[in-house]
Scaffold this active site. Sequence first.
Site, mmCIF file in Angstrom:
data_model
loop_
_atom_site.group_PDB
_atom_site.id
_atom_site.type_symbol
_atom_site.label_atom_id
_atom_site.label_comp_id
_atom_site.label_asym_id
_atom_site.label_seq_id
_atom_site.Cartn_x
_atom_site.Cartn_y
_atom_site.Cartn_z
ATOM 1 N N GLY A 241 -41.788 -78.991 -97.711
ATOM 2 C CA GLY A 241 -40.559 -78.491 -98.310
ATOM 3 C C GLY A 241 -40.121 -79.083 -99.626
ATOM 4 O O GLY A 241 -39.241 -78.527 -100.274
ATOM 5 N N PRO A 277 -46.691 -81.220 -96.726
ATOM 6 C CA PRO A 277 -46.367 -80.680 -98.043
ATOM 7 C C PRO A 277 -47.403 -79.663 -98.508
ATOM 8 O O PRO A 277 -48.596 -79.826 -98.262
ATOM 9 C CB PRO A 277 -46.410 -81.917 -98.948
ATOM 10 C CG PRO A 277 -47.388 -82.828 -98.280
ATOM 11 C CD PRO A 277 -47.236 -82.588 -96.799
ATOM 12 N N ARG A 315 -44.544 -63.920 -106.598
ATOM 13 C CA ARG A 315 -43.305 -64.710 -106.463
ATOM 14 C C ARG A 315 -42.120 -64.147 -107.258
ATOM 15 O O ARG A 315 -41.015 -64.072 -106.737
ATOM 16 C CB ARG A 315 -43.548 -66.183 -106.815
ATOM 17 C CG ARG A 315 -44.620 -66.853 -105.940
ATOM 18 C CD ARG A 315 -44.590 -68.369 -106.020
ATOM 19 N NE ARG A 315 -43.434 -68.914 -105.353
ATOM 20 C CZ ARG A 315 -42.353 -69.340 -105.967
ATOM 21 N NH1 ARG A 315 -42.287 -69.349 -107.268
ATOM 22 N NH2 ARG A 315 -41.324 -69.790 -105.267
ATOM 23 N N TYR A 319 -39.239 -63.180 -104.684
ATOM 24 C CA TYR A 319 -38.146 -64.167 -104.558
ATOM 25 C C TYR A 319 -37.324 -64.285 -105.831
ATOM 26 O O TYR A 319 -36.593 -65.263 -105.989
ATOM 27 C CB TYR A 319 -38.706 -65.568 -104.258
ATOM 28 C CG TYR A 319 -39.757 -65.640 -103.193
ATOM 29 C CD1 TYR A 319 -39.432 -65.484 -101.853
ATOM 30 C CD2 TYR A 319 -41.080 -65.899 -103.528
ATOM 31 C CE1 TYR A 319 -40.403 -65.568 -100.879
ATOM 32 C CE2 TYR A 319 -42.062 -65.986 -102.553
ATOM 33 C CZ TYR A 319 -41.714 -65.818 -101.237
ATOM 34 O OH TYR A 319 -42.671 -65.908 -100.278
ATOM 35 N N CYS A 347 -47.853 -49.843 -110.571
ATOM 36 C CA CYS A 347 -46.853 -48.774 -110.639
ATOM 37 C C CYS A 347 -45.631 -49.084 -109.793
ATOM 38 O O CYS A 347 -45.387 -48.440 -108.762
ATOM 39 C CB CYS A 347 -47.487 -47.465 -110.186
ATOM 40 S SG CYS A 347 -48.930 -47.110 -111.172
ATOM 41 N N GLU A 348 -44.903 -50.108 -110.163
ATOM 42 C CA GLU A 348 -43.663 -50.472 -109.489
ATOM 43 C C GLU A 348 -42.767 -51.136 -110.532
ATOM 44 O O GLU A 348 -43.244 -51.982 -111.298
ATOM 45 C CB GLU A 348 -43.907 -51.514 -108.388
ATOM 46 C CG GLU A 348 -44.801 -51.060 -107.291
ATOM 47 C CD GLU A 348 -44.212 -51.279 -105.905
ATOM 48 O OE1 GLU A 348 -43.011 -51.560 -105.790
ATOM 49 O OE2 GLU A 348 -44.988 -51.131 -104.955
HETATM 50 N N1 LLP Z 1 -44.887 -76.553 -92.793
HETATM 51 C C1 LLP Z 1 -44.433 -75.367 -92.318
HETATM 52 C C2 LLP Z 1 -44.269 -75.207 -90.878
HETATM 53 C C3 LLP Z 1 -44.133 -74.323 -93.205
HETATM 54 O O1 LLP Z 1 -43.658 -73.169 -92.728
HETATM 55 C C4 LLP Z 1 -44.311 -74.518 -94.613
HETATM 56 C C5 LLP Z 1 -44.022 -73.436 -95.562
HETATM 57 C C6 LLP Z 1 -44.807 -75.755 -95.054
HETATM 58 C C7 LLP Z 1 -45.072 -76.755 -94.122
HETATM 59 C C8 LLP Z 1 -45.060 -76.043 -96.494
HETATM 60 O O2 LLP Z 1 -43.894 -76.037 -97.236
HETATM 61 P P1 LLP Z 1 -43.907 -76.477 -98.777
HETATM 62 O O3 LLP Z 1 -44.176 -77.965 -98.838
HETATM 63 O O4 LLP Z 1 -44.962 -75.723 -99.463
HETATM 64 O O5 LLP Z 1 -42.543 -76.131 -99.245
HETATM 65 N N2 LLP Z 1 -44.180 -68.172 -100.248
HETATM 66 C C9 LLP Z 1 -42.987 -68.960 -100.495
HETATM 67 C C10 LLP Z 1 -42.993 -70.247 -99.696
HETATM 68 C C11 LLP Z 1 -43.150 -70.045 -98.214
HETATM 69 C C12 LLP Z 1 -43.128 -71.328 -97.429
HETATM 70 C C13 LLP Z 1 -43.459 -71.112 -96.005
HETATM 71 N N3 LLP Z 1 -43.600 -72.293 -95.201
HETATM 72 C C14 LLP Z 1 -42.868 -69.219 -102.000
HETATM 73 O O6 LLP Z 1 -43.724 -68.772 -102.749
HETATM 74 O O7 LLP Z 1 -41.890 -69.841 -102.441
#
Ligand code: LLP
Length: 418
Positions: A241, A277, A315, A319, A347-348
């Site tokens: 996260g 991470p 992205r 988002y 085409c969007e």
């Molecule tokens: N652990 C779990 C259980 C997760 O669901 C996720 C991400 C992570 C770890 C890794 O999180 P990170 O460190 O990358 O924040 N596609 C979206 C992000 C989706 C994240 C989903 N889960 C974007 O492009 O912002």
Amino acid sequence: MCSDSFHYRNGTLFCEDADLVSLAEAHGTPAYVYSKNAIARRFEAYKSSFAGLPHRICFAVKANSNLAVLATLARLGAGFDIVSAGELHRVLAAGGDPASVVFSGVGKTAAEIRFALQKGIRSFNCESEYEIETISQIAVSLNRTASIAIRVNPDVNAVTHPYISTGLREHKFGIDIAHAEAVYRRAAKLPGIAPEGVSCHIGSQLLDIGPLLEASEKVLDLAARLRAAGLPIRDLDLGGGLGVAYRPGERAACVQTLAERLRPRLEGLGLTLLLEPGRSIVAEAGILLMRVLLTKRNGQKLFVVVDGAMNDLIRPALYQAHHEILPVREAAANVPAVTADIVGPVCETGDFFARGREIAPVEPGDLLAICMAGAYGFVLSSNYNSRPRACELLVDGAEVLVARKRETLEDLIRGEAF
Ligand code: LLP
């Protein structure tokens, strides 16, 4: 902005010691370009920040699952956080150690659970009682014991985009922390199940570590209560996260600060800290390299149409994410900027990388780099509009590995019948 690994030399953008003009000529566009050393540096920052505390950094494979990226991290000692049999297959193919793998996800199939048990993963992060019962049955049938953690939902507001916030009671993820103790007690009685961990993940792209610390207090309390009740809890998994700085002036969450705050809470407890991470390890290590096809004006608006599109990097469309866009050949300082929408050929109307963005004027054939594209870039790409997916290049100094070939027209129809 992009990491130090992307920099201008004599007016041309380089990835490490490879110039992006030559890369585009040799490999075509659109192309994902990753800096191997940037990935390694970010991983090492995690390792050194938590040095001395029993810990394991399990890279979230969903952020970037290219084999060369996984192999780079495996060699540095990373564990892996997976959410599917496909991701486990990739980790194993890249030389990752199954004993360092945690399996997350709200809906694992029986076949996936069986595969993971047969390969000997470290543990399952479980999100429902039904899942724990299923794992128990499969473990018994294979004559194995499955180590599990319950992913609790700590009801903490992660303050991020609503699509990537996961730690509130209203979200589909985890088991309500208020019911968790009872679920652990029932799980401990099931054959083939060893409840040995507590886990949570409250969301992604967190720029403030406050909510993570708040969640960690809640799961630490739970771990203490479970231990007092006689459960041998050994792992505390705080998920992933940590956010990165996509916009100029934005400040990325700092892993060193997180470690400093967690260390006194964890020292001496005999718990192994697991982190998952994804983005904070690979986002800044990658760009999407693309070429300008044409520019056009509709009314007052200037459009720059590039050869990359939402199918390559979704992205911004999904988002409303901001990504900095750099010219590969630096513009002269005295050229006035223009305001343009940078869009793809799909085409969007949602197929844009930036809207109303000030950029140096461009011409057909010029190259642009979308920064911070190493995480949730290629992995979220698709063949929409029957566009072959981009190639992925891993740069190490001046060496370039074609980590994934560009798809061909034949690849597009492979497996289809009529
Ligand atoms: N652990 C779990 C259980 C997760 O669901 C996720 C991400 C992570 C770890 C890794 O999180 P990170 O460190 O990358 O924040 N596609 C979206 C992000 C989706 C994240 C989903 N889960 C974007 O492009 O912002």
